[in-house]
Design a protein around this motif. Sequence first.
Motif: not given
Length: 311
Positions: A228-239, A261-271
């Motif tokens: 439930d927490v993970c789903r809420h974070l997917a709706q209200t925050g950034t994973l 598979s649809a979520l960004p990775t740390l490499a996406d953030v750094v780049r």
Amino acid sequence: MSDAILSPAQTARALPFSALAQEIAALLQDPTVAVPPRIVQPLDGGGSLFVMPAADARVAITKLISFIPGNAQRGLPTIQGDIVVFDVQTGQRVALLDGPTVTARRTAAVSLLAAQHLATRRDGPMLIVGAGVQGRAHLEAFREGLGVQEVWVSSRSSASADALVAHAQALGMRARRVDDPNAALADCPLVVSTTPAQQVVLTALPRSDAFVAAVGAFTPRMVEWSADVCRHLAQTGTLVVDTRDADHEAGDLLQADIDVSALPTLADVVRQTQAWQDASRPEGGPVFFKSCGWGGWDLAAARCLRHTQQG
């Protein structure tokens, strides 16, 4: 690097957290890095044997470690093994690193790098849930790399929590034990969960300005945070996940039926890739960084060792 067999203490000294985080960032932008999928061999009794090779243009490594959850009851480390470092040009072994020490330090350095890019509140207090090896490594990493001065510690073992509190105080930090991590989430903008991940521990929502590093669960069957927490974070925050390997390893998110598979990775953030720009929520919200592990982080440790020895 000369051929060297490093003890746990020598391995730790060669891998300062801030330098290791910088090396991880550099590795994520190095096109010569190659990291095949790791081999996970199930063992009788519920353990696993991990084989993780990786290489760049100069250094190659193979990490060979065992993960035995039941060792905590035996008074033995849950993670044991080594990392062999080779020179790519000559094929010579140049170092043998202590596997558990590298695992602890590179995992904490990955979380530190993510926090450096994603945390909006760095002043703490920082909540650490799970007071084992990873809890200690994250405490030291966030103190060194973010300047965190206050930490709250929660563990199913009061003795372990008290020991980590004492360690934090010895480092000059303000620290205390909390018995209810879910209640503490409301007061802590920095959260790290490093539990054994055999069952859900965290069921409350993080703060809207929180940065969470979820480290304990690194297989599809493991879990720390409720669905439930993970789903809420997917709706209200950034994973954000550490690598694409999390697509099939991020137990917390997979058990919440989230499309990892649809979520960004740390490499996406750094780049600062388009995938990261598309995932960013202009209205803010909590950031949940899911870390599962990757052989590339161990390669970064070998690169950091090379620079430490050359410097």
